[in-house]
Write an enzyme that holds these catalytic residues in place. Structure first.
Site, PDB file in Angstrom:
ATOM      1  N   GLY A   1       0.821  -1.206   0.000  1.00  0.00           N
ATOM      2  CA  GLY A   1       0.000   0.000   0.000  1.00  0.00           C
ATOM      3  C   GLY A   1       0.854   1.255   0.000  1.00  0.00           C
TER       4      GLY A   1
ATOM      5  N   GLU B   1      13.985  -3.898  -3.485  1.00  0.00           N
ATOM      6  CA  GLU B   1      12.993  -4.319  -4.475  1.00  0.00           C
ATOM      7  C   GLU B   1      13.642  -4.778  -5.773  1.00  0.00           C
ATOM      8  OE1 GLU B   1       8.776  -2.686  -6.339  1.00  0.00           O
ATOM      9  OE2 GLU B   1      10.150  -1.292  -5.383  1.00  0.00           O
TER      10      GLU B   1
ATOM     11  N   SER C   1       1.429   3.648  -3.426  1.00  0.00           N
ATOM     12  CA  SER C   1       0.930   4.685  -4.338  1.00  0.00           C
ATOM     13  C   SER C   1      -0.511   5.074  -4.043  1.00  0.00           C
ATOM     14  CB  SER C   1       1.041   4.207  -5.789  1.00  0.00           C
ATOM     15  OG  SER C   1       2.387   4.026  -6.165  1.00  0.00           O
TER      16      SER C   1
END
Length: 384
Positions: free
Chosen positions: A120, A238, A122
């Site tokens: 959660g 990431e 953007s």
């Protein structure tokens, strides 16, 4: 650090290929949640987690073995992972920033393939500019009440939990006053998930609406107000080992485009032939750059460089995929009975989906700002 594969890595590669070949024989036919549990039972989830802060994953593996696993998984065309966000994003973040209670609660369930996560971050008006998030979390005793909207949320409909970047101090601006909360998704009436239909006809992303959703105060990672530091730490991991697995998929897509060009004779066009060769050469460079980065380049902007490289490359591949098809690329067989009014083939889907490659995961503009600030030392833009 010199990054390369040794004898032990090749033995490990044989083990990986054998296990995947056995499980995926005759196509496998695995339901996606069942597949996650099968991975966990065999010890394949969490092999890359840092062991210095407790053993919560399964088998141990060196960095090179993590790369072997990711690449062989992609080569085997194994089922798309539903546990990627929990295993590769949240877990390393909890290991780095969470407390012992949080690690003990969440990491084993991820390693067993039993709990799935979504991200959660953007919001409408706060996509690439993450510091502009407006989702609010208000303290209510031992809990927080979360209200707001998130967008482009993968796996939101299937996830058991969501890690949410929310504003817990309304008096602060930008990156100050944010917190990183772990929110259970099973809250009917307080959390609503709506799929976003894309121009390809698929719905890979979702909008998520929080209306007083409850999150435990014990599940704030890094403590109240530390959300920006934790969120940036997550983004740093990431683009790690999974980038190399992604490139295996890119190579397969490029192979299909080359095969199409050979089959149709489009390869005889010198301009298209030069573009095909350039795509091949750039993919090799991306692999070498990814290996260099994993080997310890010491470049703080390396993840942004990698994102710029693969985002643009994949988008150009999508354009090339339809270019080699010529006029035939504008139409395709429709399967109305299967509920597919678009009837897109692989090349058309690649073209349409890759239009977003330079936007999602951090837009090209944001990546260039990071490189300008961290590498070139240029001043950033003023934001209100």
């Amino acid at each position: 650090m010199e990054f390369g594969f040794g004898v032990e890595d090749e033995v490990f590669r044989g083990e990986v290929r054998g296990w995947l070949g056995e499980r995926l024989r005759d196509g496998g036919g695995w339901e996606r949640r069942e597949w996650e549990r099968e991975l966990g039972k065999a010890g394949w989830i969490g092999i890359g987690w840092d062991r210095t802060r407790g053993v919560y994953g399964n088998r141990e593996a060196t960095l090179t073995q993590q790369v072997v696993w990711a690449e062989e998984y992609a080569r085997a065309r194994a089922p798309g992972r539903m546990g990627h966000i929990g295993e590769n994003l949240l877990a390393p973040t909890l290991i780095a920033y969470g407390n012992e209670e949080q690690r003990a609660r969440f990491l084993p369930a991820i390693a067993r393939g039993e709990e799935l996560w979504c991200q959660g971050y953007s919001e409408p008006g706060a996509g690439s500019d993450l510091a502009a998030v407006r989702t609010a979390a208000v303290r209510d005793g031992d809990t927080y009440r979360v209200s707001g909207q998130k967008i482009w949320t993968s796996l939101a409909a299937e996830a058991d939990w969501c890690f949410v970047l929310a504003r817990t101090d309304p008096g602060e601006r930008r990156h100050r006053g944010l917190s990183f909360l772990l929110v259970p998704m099973d809250q009917p009436g307080r959390i609503e998930v709506r799929p976003i239909r894309q121009m390809s006809g698929a719905a890979d992303f979702n909008e998520v609406f929080f209306d007083g959703a409850v999150a435990s105060a014990a599940h704030v990672v890094g403590g109240p107000g530390a959300g920006w530091r934790v969120a940036m730490g997550l983004l740093a991991v990431e683009r790690g080992v999974s980038t190399l697995a992604q490139q295996v998929g890119f190579a397969a897509e490029l192979g299909q485009v080359i095969g199409e060009a050979l089959g149709t004779g489009a390869v005889r066009d010198p301009v298209l032939r030069e573009r095909l060769v350039r795509q091949w050469a750039e993919l090799k460079v991306m692999r070498w750059n990814a290996l260099r980065t994993l080997g310890g380049s010491g470049d703080a902007a390396a993840p942004s460089v990698a994102k710029l490289l693969w985002g643009g490359w994949h988008q150009r591949l999508g354009e090339l995929a339809v270019a080699v098809r010529g006029a035939a690329a504008v139409c395709g067989p429709r399967d109305w009975d299967a509920g597919d009014p678009y009837g897109l083939d692989a090349a058309q889907r690649l073209f349409l989906f890759s239009r977003a490659d330079t936007i999602y995961g951090g837009s090209d503009e944001i990546q260039r700002e990071i490189i300008a600030g961290r590498v070139l030392g240029l001043p950033g833009r003023e934001r209100s």
